[in-house]
Scaffold this active site. Structure first.
Site, PDB file in Angstrom:
ATOM      1  N   LYS A 199       0.828  -1.210   0.000  1.00  0.00           N
ATOM      2  CA  LYS A 199       0.000   0.000   0.000  1.00  0.00           C
ATOM      3  C   LYS A 199       0.861   1.258   0.000  1.00  0.00           C
ATOM      4  O   LYS A 199       0.667   2.155  -0.812  1.00  0.00           O
ATOM      5  CB  LYS A 199      -0.934  -0.006   1.206  1.00  0.00           C
ATOM      6  CG  LYS A 199      -1.878   1.197   1.251  1.00  0.00           C
ATOM      7  CD  LYS A 199      -2.843   1.125   2.416  1.00  0.00           C
ATOM      8  CE  LYS A 199      -3.901   0.088   2.191  1.00  0.00           C
ATOM      9  NZ  LYS A 199      -4.970   0.130   3.219  1.00  0.00           N
ATOM     10  N   GLU A 246       9.734  -5.775   4.472  1.00  0.00           N
ATOM     11  CA  GLU A 246       9.984  -7.081   3.871  1.00  0.00           C
ATOM     12  C   GLU A 246       9.697  -7.061   2.366  1.00  0.00           C
ATOM     13  O   GLU A 246      10.483  -7.561   1.556  1.00  0.00           O
ATOM     14  CB  GLU A 246       9.124  -8.160   4.553  1.00  0.00           C
ATOM     15  CG  GLU A 246       9.357  -8.297   6.036  1.00  0.00           C
ATOM     16  CD  GLU A 246       8.424  -7.419   6.876  1.00  0.00           C
ATOM     17  OE1 GLU A 246       8.281  -7.713   8.068  1.00  0.00           O
ATOM     18  OE2 GLU A 246       7.851  -6.448   6.326  1.00  0.00           O
ATOM     19  N   GLY A 271      -5.836  -5.837   4.801  1.00  0.00           N
ATOM     20  CA  GLY A 271      -4.994  -6.740   4.022  1.00  0.00           C
ATOM     21  C   GLY A 271      -5.542  -8.143   3.901  1.00  0.00           C
ATOM     22  O   GLY A 271      -5.556  -8.737   2.820  1.00  0.00           O
ATOM     23  N   ARG A 272      -6.029  -8.694   5.005  1.00  0.00           N
ATOM     24  CA  ARG A 272      -6.509 -10.086   4.972  1.00  0.00           C
ATOM     25  C   ARG A 272      -7.878 -10.210   4.311  1.00  0.00           C
ATOM     26  O   ARG A 272      -8.380 -11.314   4.132  1.00  0.00           O
ATOM     27  CB  ARG A 272      -6.534 -10.655   6.389  1.00  0.00           C
ATOM     28  CG  ARG A 272      -7.387  -9.862   7.369  1.00  0.00           C
ATOM     29  CD  ARG A 272      -7.098 -10.304   8.811  1.00  0.00           C
ATOM     30  NE  ARG A 272      -7.787  -9.501   9.798  1.00  0.00           N
ATOM     31  CZ  ARG A 272      -7.360  -8.334  10.253  1.00  0.00           C
ATOM     32  NH1 ARG A 272      -6.257  -7.803   9.755  1.00  0.00           N
ATOM     33  NH2 ARG A 272      -8.016  -7.691  11.201  1.00  0.00           N
ATOM     34  N   GLU A 311      -5.690 -13.117  12.947  1.00  0.00           N
ATOM     35  CA  GLU A 311      -5.349 -11.702  12.931  1.00  0.00           C
ATOM     36  C   GLU A 311      -6.593 -10.868  13.213  1.00  0.00           C
ATOM     37  O   GLU A 311      -6.506  -9.772  13.784  1.00  0.00           O
ATOM     38  CB  GLU A 311      -4.734 -11.305  11.586  1.00  0.00           C
ATOM     39  CG  GLU A 311      -4.052  -9.938  11.613  1.00  0.00           C
ATOM     40  CD  GLU A 311      -3.227  -9.669  10.367  1.00  0.00           C
ATOM     41  OE1 GLU A 311      -2.007  -9.912  10.404  1.00  0.00           O
ATOM     42  OE2 GLU A 311      -3.815  -9.222   9.364  1.00  0.00           O
ATOM     43  N   HIS A 344      -3.399 -39.823   8.034  1.00  0.00           N
ATOM     44  CA  HIS A 344      -2.255 -40.673   8.337  1.00  0.00           C
ATOM     45  C   HIS A 344      -1.233 -39.953   9.204  1.00  0.00           C
ATOM     46  O   HIS A 344      -0.088 -40.387   9.301  1.00  0.00           O
ATOM     47  CB  HIS A 344      -1.622 -41.172   7.039  1.00  0.00           C
ATOM     48  CG  HIS A 344      -2.536 -42.063   6.257  1.00  0.00           C
ATOM     49  ND1 HIS A 344      -2.545 -43.436   6.407  1.00  0.00           N
ATOM     50  CD2 HIS A 344      -3.512 -41.779   5.359  1.00  0.00           C
ATOM     51  CE1 HIS A 344      -3.477 -43.955   5.608  1.00  0.00           C
ATOM     52  NE2 HIS A 344      -4.070 -42.967   4.965  1.00  0.00           N
ATOM     53  N   LYS A 403       8.058  -5.934  14.532  1.00  0.00           N
ATOM     54  CA  LYS A 403       8.650  -5.274  13.362  1.00  0.00           C
ATOM     55  C   LYS A 403       9.407  -4.012  13.766  1.00  0.00           C
ATOM     56  O   LYS A 403      10.473  -3.705  13.228  1.00  0.00           O
ATOM     57  CB  LYS A 403       7.551  -4.947  12.351  1.00  0.00           C
ATOM     58  CG  LYS A 403       6.894  -6.184  11.750  1.00  0.00           C
ATOM     59  CD  LYS A 403       5.645  -5.856  10.973  1.00  0.00           C
ATOM     60  CE  LYS A 403       5.951  -5.233   9.644  1.00  0.00           C
ATOM     61  NZ  LYS A 403       4.764  -5.112   8.783  1.00  0.00           N
TER      62      LYS A 403
END
Length: 547
Positions: free
Chosen positions: A209, A215, A271-272, A357, A388, A508
């Site tokens: 944005k 990152e 964002g999510r 979140e 399994h 962060k």
């Protein structure tokens, strides 16, 4: 929209506590024995999605009280406020309008006096035009070569949504284009994504944005260097090999991307919740504009179901209430999601961000400490593989793990008996979890007495079964919207802000302080706690000895 009465003081909450004491030890075997038609009653269908919730530890009274709790907590009013564009994200003073991203043309959703739907469709049209040019080979790289590779660089919602959607809809993707996704600042992620690609045929989508996300921009600058070096060190090549999903034209231009190739979004999309915005440009490039719009229509169909169907027959409402029932009254700490479709292998990881979140909060909207559990842990893997490995714990372990099973009546890749075997396991697992196997049944099979306890299944493990026709783009949209709105329901009842994410910030910020301490040539003055100081010194020594 702030709740005035604490959750635990509401009549429905107290009634549910008393009701839980009455029903908590009733086994699903008895519930089905007493009500043979239970499986035909405890189900609901909407937007061509079928939910069987009969294998939950509930009665009609449970559902009535849970719905009453939703009413007392003003869930419908809060839902309507969200759809109207009111600023229900109170800590950031923002509207919450991911639903506007899939609203049809001609709709009206007003934010700060402006109808945002035309803006949404203007961006969609721009995405479609660009996608068509790339897919038809009209958009070419700096040397004139056709684009054969697309790499999406983002993090969080700018990565998890696109990569999940690409994997989920791979059946519909253009196989002449390779799609890869880079999110981790670990150099391995970028190196492995690009090592076998030709820069002249590679397009990067940088999703940030502000175009300052540490990152993402670290990976973006590495991509820029890799691309330029592969294109005779011509910096002008950036304009033909990079596009941006951002709102910062100045930063995009500084990077070297033509702002005509910048695709915008809005601060009323978290964002999510952004995978149906320009953040999903890679998805549209993969499956084409028509399939992308079909996915948006699936989202919209579930939105309309959520906003119009009575609470007691409302798919997201029931899903949210059932999750809350186990989280707050049975003390279940996790929810498992088992999609029985290989294309949905990244769906549980996507849900982890969406759910945890959103509702991993410890204070109410008013900033007061909660005195009840909020967001459970979501996890899972695609069936049949999990049977399994960790299914052992779900069947015979000591933890209560409510589970959602997702299945489709038709395979996109029919192959002999494969699909019938796959779906048979869905039905068998939910039956085994619910009813188990008693000691008497085990003994009747001739099992030696000493082995009987090891082969007993207690059962009474709850599950939902979601059944759809096939995994189409529209079906994926419906499925995601189902979980989006179920998360909303829980957050509304807990009275938390499901749309901020302050919890991602602190680490962060601290990392920004530590990075120069790791990179400094001179010994830095360290003022952390002793553990962090010691780890920094040891890392620096190890780095130095390996030079």
């Amino acid at each position: 929209m702030l709740q005035t009465k604490p959750l635990k003081e509401t009549p429905a909450w107290n009634a549910l506590q008393a009701h839980h004491k009455e029903v908590k030890d009733i086994h699903l075997r008895k519930l089905f024995a007493d009500d043979p038609d239970r499986g035909e009653r405890f189900n609901v269908e909407g937007a061509n999605l079928y939910l069987d919730y009969s294998k939950n530890r509930i009665t009609d009274e449970t559902v009535r009280l849970l719905v009453q709790l939703a009413r007392e907590r003003g869930v419908a009013e809060r839902r309507d406020a969200m759809f109207r564009g009111e600023k229900i994200n109170v800590t950031e003073k923002r509207a919450v309008l991911h639903t506007a991203l899939r609203a049809p043309k001609g709709s009206s959703i007003v934010v700060d006096g402006e109808n945002v739907v035309p803006q949404v469709h203007a961006v969609l049209d721009k995405m479609a035009d660009f996608s068509n040019r790339v897919r038809r080979g009209e958009w070419r790289g700096h040397t004139g070569k056709v684009i054969r590779n697309v790499i999406n660089i983002g993090i969080g919602g700018s990565d998890l949504g696109p990569v999940m959607a690409y994997e989920a809809l791979r059946h519909y993707s253009d196989r002449s284009i390779t799609f890869r996704f880079v999110s981790n600042v670990d150099g391995t992620d970028f190196t492995e994504a690009t090592r076998d690609l030709d820069p002249a045929e590679t397009l990067f989508i940088i999703s940030s944005k502000t175009f300052t996300t540490l990152e993402t921009m670290t990976n973006a600058h590495s991509a820029r260097l890799w691309s330029i070096e592969g294109l005779r060190n011509d910096e002008k090549s950036v304009a033909k090999h990079f596009v941006a999903v951002s709102t910062s034209a100045a930063e995009v231009a500084k990077f070297g991307i033509d702002t005509a190739n910048m695709f915008g979004f809005w601060d009323w999309v978290g964002g999510r919740y952004s995978m149906d915005s320009a953040i999903a440009l890679s998805t549209m490039l993969a499956i084409g504009p028509d399939n992308f719009r079909a996915m948006l229509d699936g989202f919209h169909q579930m939105d309309e179901h959520f906003r119009s169907v009575p609470l007691e027959r409302n798919l997201p409402v029931l899903m949210g209430l059932l999750s809350l029932w186990y989280n707050n009254f049975f003390g279940a700490q996790t929810v498992a999601v088992f999609p029985y479709d290989q294309y949905l292998k990244r769906f549980p990881a996507y849900l982890q961000q969406l759910t945890m979140e959103s509702n991993g909060k410890h204070v109410t909207l008013a900033g007061t400490q909660v005195d009840y559990e909020t967001g459970p842990i979501y996890w899972g893997e695609p069936g049949i593989n999990g049977q399994h490995s960790f299914y052992q714990l779900t069947h015979q372990g000591t933890k209560l793990i409510p589970a959602d099973f997702i299945a489709f009546s038709h395979s996109l890749n029919p192959l002999g008996r494969h699909h019938d075997m796959l779906v048979a396991n869905v039905f068998a697992q939910t039956e085994a979890l619910a009813f188990g196997k008693t000691a008497e049944q085990v003994k009747a099979e001739g099992t030696p007495d000493w082995l009987v306890p090891h082969r007993v299944f207690e059962g009474n493990r709850p599950s939902n079964t979601i059944l759809m026709d096939r995994l189409t783009p529209a079906a994926l949209g419906k499925l995601i919207a189902l979980y989006e709105h179920s998360v909303f329901i829980q957050g509304a009842i807990w009275n938390v802000d499901s749309f901020d994410q302050w919890g991602v910030e602190l680490g962060k910020i601290l990392a920004q302080r530590i990075i120069p301490e790791l990179e400094s040539k001179a010994e830095p003055k360290l003022e952390h706690h002793s553990s962090t100081n010691n780890l920094i010194r040891r890392y620096r020594r190890l780095k130095e000895t390996s030079r």
